[in-house]
Design an enzyme around this catalytic site. Structure first.
Site, mmCIF file in Angstrom:
data_model
loop_
_atom_site.group_PDB
_atom_site.id
_atom_site.type_symbol
_atom_site.label_atom_id
_atom_site.label_comp_id
_atom_site.label_asym_id
_atom_site.label_seq_id
_atom_site.Cartn_x
_atom_site.Cartn_y
_atom_site.Cartn_z
ATOM 1 N N GLY A 62 39.414 2.048 -24.493
ATOM 2 C CA GLY A 62 39.404 2.435 -23.087
ATOM 3 C C GLY A 62 40.360 3.600 -22.924
ATOM 4 O O GLY A 62 41.578 3.407 -22.806
ATOM 5 N N SER A 63 39.835 4.818 -22.965
ATOM 6 C CA SER A 63 40.707 5.997 -23.069
ATOM 7 C C SER A 63 41.541 6.235 -21.819
ATOM 8 O O SER A 63 42.638 6.803 -21.904
ATOM 9 C CB SER A 63 39.880 7.240 -23.410
ATOM 10 O OG SER A 63 38.831 7.422 -22.490
ATOM 11 N N ASN A 64 41.079 5.801 -20.647
ATOM 12 C CA ASN A 64 41.860 6.017 -19.423
ATOM 13 C C ASN A 64 43.169 5.241 -19.457
ATOM 14 O O ASN A 64 44.259 5.798 -19.279
ATOM 15 C CB ASN A 64 41.048 5.614 -18.191
ATOM 16 C CG ASN A 64 39.950 6.600 -17.858
ATOM 17 O OD1 ASN A 64 39.919 7.694 -18.405
ATOM 18 N ND2 ASN A 64 39.037 6.219 -16.990
ATOM 19 N N ASP A 65 43.068 3.917 -19.664
ATOM 20 C CA ASP A 65 44.288 3.101 -19.696
ATOM 21 C C ASP A 65 45.144 3.434 -20.915
ATOM 22 O O ASP A 65 46.376 3.426 -20.834
ATOM 23 C CB ASP A 65 43.935 1.609 -19.690
ATOM 24 C CG ASP A 65 43.804 1.061 -18.271
ATOM 25 O OD1 ASP A 65 44.510 1.569 -17.377
ATOM 26 O OD2 ASP A 65 43.000 0.142 -18.051
ATOM 27 N N CYS A 110 34.440 3.478 -25.031
ATOM 28 C CA CYS A 110 33.637 3.398 -23.812
ATOM 29 C C CYS A 110 34.333 4.092 -22.653
ATOM 30 O O CYS A 110 33.910 3.990 -21.514
ATOM 31 C CB CYS A 110 33.335 1.938 -23.457
ATOM 32 S SG CYS A 110 34.811 0.954 -23.115
ATOM 33 N N ARG A 149 29.599 -3.159 -17.074
ATOM 34 C CA ARG A 149 30.672 -3.640 -16.197
ATOM 35 C C ARG A 149 30.124 -4.697 -15.251
ATOM 36 O O ARG A 149 29.238 -4.412 -14.455
ATOM 37 C CB ARG A 149 31.246 -2.493 -15.376
ATOM 38 C CG ARG A 149 31.691 -1.283 -16.156
ATOM 39 C CD ARG A 149 32.177 -0.192 -15.201
ATOM 40 N NE ARG A 149 32.454 1.050 -15.881
ATOM 41 C CZ ARG A 149 31.584 2.037 -16.051
ATOM 42 N NH1 ARG A 149 30.331 1.891 -15.603
ATOM 43 N NH2 ARG A 149 31.924 3.149 -16.660
ATOM 44 N N HIS A 161 0.826 -1.211 0.000
ATOM 45 C CA HIS A 161 0.000 0.000 0.000
ATOM 46 C C HIS A 161 0.862 1.264 0.000
ATOM 47 O O HIS A 161 0.625 2.192 -0.784
ATOM 48 C CB HIS A 161 -0.936 0.002 1.212
ATOM 49 C CG HIS A 161 -1.760 1.241 1.299
ATOM 50 N ND1 HIS A 161 -1.357 2.355 2.018
ATOM 51 C CD2 HIS A 161 -2.939 1.567 0.731
ATOM 52 C CE1 HIS A 161 -2.266 3.301 1.899
ATOM 53 N NE2 HIS A 161 -3.232 2.854 1.131
ATOM 54 N N ARG A 171 31.652 -6.430 -20.539
ATOM 55 C CA ARG A 171 33.087 -6.646 -20.335
ATOM 56 C C ARG A 171 33.306 -7.724 -19.289
ATOM 57 O O ARG A 171 32.691 -7.699 -18.216
ATOM 58 C CB ARG A 171 33.751 -5.334 -19.880
ATOM 59 C CG ARG A 171 35.270 -5.426 -19.789
ATOM 60 C CD ARG A 171 35.874 -4.092 -19.384
ATOM 61 N NE ARG A 171 35.519 -3.730 -18.016
ATOM 62 C CZ ARG A 171 35.775 -2.547 -17.474
ATOM 63 N NH1 ARG A 171 36.359 -1.590 -18.189
ATOM 64 N NH2 ARG A 171 35.436 -2.297 -16.219
ATOM 65 N N GLU A 202 43.110 -0.648 -25.211
ATOM 66 C CA GLU A 202 43.563 0.217 -24.113
ATOM 67 C C GLU A 202 45.068 0.096 -23.869
ATOM 68 O O GLU A 202 45.600 0.699 -22.945
ATOM 69 C CB GLU A 202 42.780 -0.104 -22.836
ATOM 70 C CG GLU A 202 42.763 -1.562 -22.475
ATOM 71 C CD GLU A 202 41.741 -1.890 -21.382
ATOM 72 O OE1 GLU A 202 41.258 -0.960 -20.716
ATOM 73 O OE2 GLU A 202 41.435 -3.077 -21.201
#
Length: 792
Positions: free
Chosen positions: A698-701, A748, A507, A417, A575, A677
């Site tokens: 994977g632009s960070n790595d 990504c 992820r 409810h 992934r 990456e």
């Protein structure tokens, strides 16, 4: 017979005669037989019977007088309501109505082959359950009514319940004339769910409005406990588009509820039902098996198709015959009426100390002082714009629920409810916290957040927050595929309305870390696990699973399936796990299976783990889960992606290991991508393209390894920039090589979400897809469209 109609003679056009509830039962019985939907037999008294009851007992003038006293403030609501109910309870049925009721009851007894059949007696007002008026449970229901005299008394009580205080208020607020609303009584064979279970079904996700799922709640015993929110029920979610394929099992979520109490028949005494403690074995078991869940889901889709709109349904299972039944169906009235072109999103600007968690209802945030009220008799003490905290609610609480900034309850599930009413009112609620009335203090300042997924959180203090509105009609179409990065299954549902074309990065770490919580090797090698505390935690989490590894596979598969369902049939790139060793070690039982590394970022991570003896058994569980998602649940839009793959030899070993575990590239349409990456992925892109169907940058790595900068170093933060010329040259080179090789390439990483000019660069280079954080989609999609127009 003018006063009694059998359900099978009724249909949805008979609302004026028997009310929405009874007309709906008749409609299902008379029109859905070919779908083999089981609805218990019964009959309804007509509106004509109600008006004759008033006339025979000379009640109309008395009702008018009392209601005028209320209108003119000569008498208070509680006195007027009590006086009217007393008139009904002391009135008698004239012989002609009584005769028809008794004859119908005797025939129902004959149909079921018993001397005195047990029935549910439900009120169905002619203005109740209309699309614009659906506050749950305005009139009364009486269960396990047996015998002609008991039936007559229950009918009288149903008539009287048309004038409960809450019903009088409700009609006043909705503009209904008290003396133009009639009441029909539905008399229906009881389903012996006291010996099995019952619950509620919605043919739409009640929190997000996602229309492609059926949501089922279930508890042992009679269904009233689920409806009222007395218990925290099981919850099951089924993906509709795959239900027609009999070989599939498209159950994408199963949550075991605490199911603290169960309502059963009472023997002797004055009450027909009673609540007892649910046995421990039942509390740790699901109420329904998979076959039953799918059966109810198929019936729900048939009912929804018949009515042409999302539905709110009650079901019950007979413990004596094992059969399932639908006992009520009415239109869903909240999510199905929301404006589809507008999304409102909330977020906390600061984090705070979490005091409690429960199920989130709605997606908003509210803050204010706690107003702790344990009993409905004390609701006059409620303070406007406070956070209402109580054990559970029923319709008597509605007047103060409307004045609350937010609601928190100890008990209840998504279909209780408190949940239904808070959705209708558009205020956030957190239900089923277990102990809010013990932990929270009156006047304590708190913030309640329903903006973080399935779980709602109650924070200490007043935290700043903001709400933003997105008009989905303003988002342009693009040639570049715009996708989303998603971590949690709840987030995938929350953002389903965004005009994306799939998920570019799902992820699995979130599911493992927050839902499963256990290191996979601690399940594979549980017998060898030395950590006693971890063993105890694992035993608790895996209760009900004879094979502990199945706990991991089951939860991972359903988590991935929920993410994939939100975008089906668009591609969803999942992934494989990419924890670092220090992160894996923090999982329950993880310390015994992870090496100590000085630099986990460049250590035993990604592809290197999958074929290693240290993790091969855990990787097999990931593969089992993915295979189940694609081939058993049926979500074949899932693409599998391999992270941090350093060499061609490593790629070959990973693909071979995956094939050994049932994930062979090209088989059953399976595509396998690789993360780009590492500079080696780009230098040898043509050769990686021979082994994989696509790349995801994977632009960070990639920035870290191209520039030689630790991405976590504060000292080097100004050097870490994905827009650096060298990084962009790498990306441009990859796109060109991938396209020459016939492979798809997307991104990504974080960069396009953070830097609009970086997204423009990617479009100029001809990237196939850009996967963004959900809150960046609106802004970046417009930039992509502008850049595409320049290039056209």
């Amino acid at each position: 017979m003018p006063y009694v109609q059998w359900f099978e003679s009724l249909n949805s056009k008979d609302v004026a005669m028997v009310g929405g509830k009874n007309a709906s039962l008749g409609e299902m019985i008379s029109t859905l037989k070919e779908e083999n939907i089981q609805v218990p037999d019964g009959f309804a008294t007509t509106a004509e019977a109600y008006w004759k009851f008033l006339k025979d007992n000379d009640l109309i003038g008395k009702l008018e007088s009392l209601l005028n006293d209320l209108k003119n403030q000569k008498k208070p609501l509680d006195k007027v309501g009590k006086a009217i109910r007393s008139l009904f309870l002391h009135a008698e049925f004239a012989e002609d109505i009584a005769q028809e009721l008794r004859e119908a009851y005797r025939e129902l007894c004959q149909r079921y082959g018993v001397e005195e059949v047990d029935v549910a007696v439900r009120s169905s007002a002619t203005a109740e359950d209309l699309p614009e008026a659906s506050f749950a449970g305005q009139q009364e229901t009486f269960l396990n009514v047996t015998g002609e005299d008991a039936l007559m008394e229950a009918c009288r009580q149903c008539y009287a319940s048309l004038f409960t205080d809450r019903a009088i208020i409700y009609r006043k607020e909705h503009g209904f004339d008290d003396l133009k609303v009639a009441l029909s009584v539905g008399v229906q064979k009881m389903v012996r769910s006291d010996k099995a279970g019952a619950g509620v079904i919605f043919s739409i996700d009640t929190e997000t409005g996602f229309r492609e799922v059926v949501v089922i709640t279930a508890a042992f015993g009679l269904g009233e406990n689920v409806v009222q929110g007395t218990v925290n029920p099981d919850e099951y979610m089924v993906f509709k588009p795959l239900l027609k394929q009999d070989v599939l099992v498209p159950i994408i979520e199963k949550v075991l509820g605490a199911k603290e109490k169960k309502m059963v028949y009472a023997v002797g005494g004055t009450k027909a039902t009673k609540n007892i403690d649910t046995p421990k074995k039942e509390r740790s078991s699901f109420v329904l098996n998979d076959e039953e869940i799918l059966q109810l889901a198929r019936w729900t889709v048939s009912i929804e198709d018949h009515y042409g709109q999302p539905m709110d349904i009650e079901w019950a299972k007979d413990g004596e015959t094992g059969k399932l039944f639908i006992v009520q169906a009415r239109p869903e009235t909240v999510q199905s009426r929301k404006e589809a072109t507008v999304m409102k999103s909330y977020r906390l600007k600061e984090s705070g100390k979490r005091l409690l968690t429960g199920l989130s209802i709605g997606e908003a945030i509210a803050a204010g002082p706690v107003c702790l009220i344990r009993s409905v008799h004390d609701i006059d003490q409620f303070r406007d714009d406070a956070i209402l905290v109580t054990e559970m609610t029923d319709p008597d609480w509605v007047p103060i629920m409307k004045r609350a900034a937010g609601i928190v309850t100890d008990h209840g599930g998504r279909t209780c409810h408190a949940a239904i009413v808070s959705r209708e009112l558009g205020i956030p609620a957190i239900v089923g916290t277990g102990k809010a009335t013990e932990v929270l203090q009156d006047d304590q300042q708190v913030t309640i957040s329903c903006a973080e997924g399935d779980q709602g959180y109650i924070y200490e203090g007043l935290l700043p927050y903001e709400g933003t509105e997105i008009n989905l009609e303003d988002i342009p179409a693009t040639r570049t595929r715009i996708m989303m990065n998603i971590g949690s299954p709840a987030a995938a549902f929350r953002w389903w309305r965004l005009p994306c074309e799939g998920i570019g990065l799902a992820r699995m770490e979130f599911i493992i870390n927050n839902i499963i919580k256990v290191h996979p090797m601690a399940l594979v090698r549980f017998d060898q696990l030395k950590d006693q505390k971890a063993r105890q935690q694992i035993e608790e989490l895996t209760r009900g699973y004879s094979d502990k590894t199945e706990y991991f596979v089951d939860h991972l598969a359903r988590g991935i399936a929920k993410i994939a369902a939100s975008q089906y049939p668009e591609p969803v790139v999942v992934r494989l796990s990419d924890f670092k060793t220090n992160e894996y070690a923090n999982l329950i039982g993880g310390q015994e299976f992870e090496p100590q590394e000085d630099n986990p970022m460049l250590g035993f991570r990604g592809a290197a783990r999958y074929y290693s003896d240290r993790y091969r058994g855990g990787f097999a569980l990931e593969c089992r889960a993915l295979k189940r998602v694609r081939e058993v649940i049926g979500l074949d839009n899932v693409i599998v992606m391999v992270p941090f793959c350093r060499t061609l030899k490593e790629a070959d070993r990973v693909l071979e290991t995956m094939a050994q575990n049932g994930l062979k590239r090209g088989e059953n349409g399976l595509e396998i991508y690789v993360m780009a990456e590492i500079p080696a992925n780009i230098v040898l892109a043509e050769k990686f393209a021979e082994r994989f169907d696509g790349f995801s940058i994977g632009s960070n790595d990639l920035t870290q390894l191209t520039l030689g900068v630790d991405r976590d170093s504060d000292l080097l933060a100004e050097l870490f920039d994905e827009r650096d010329e060298a990084v962009k040259a790498m990306i441009a080179d990859l796109i060109a090589k991938a396209h020459r090789s016939g492979a798809k390439v997307g991104i990504c990483g974080q960069a396009p979400s953070d830097y609009p000019e970086f997204a423009a660069f990617l479009v100029q280079e001809g990237i196939d897809s850009i996967s963004l954080n959900p809150d960046s989609v609106f802004k970046i999609k417009q930039i992509v469209a502008q850049e595409e127009n320049k290039l056209a």
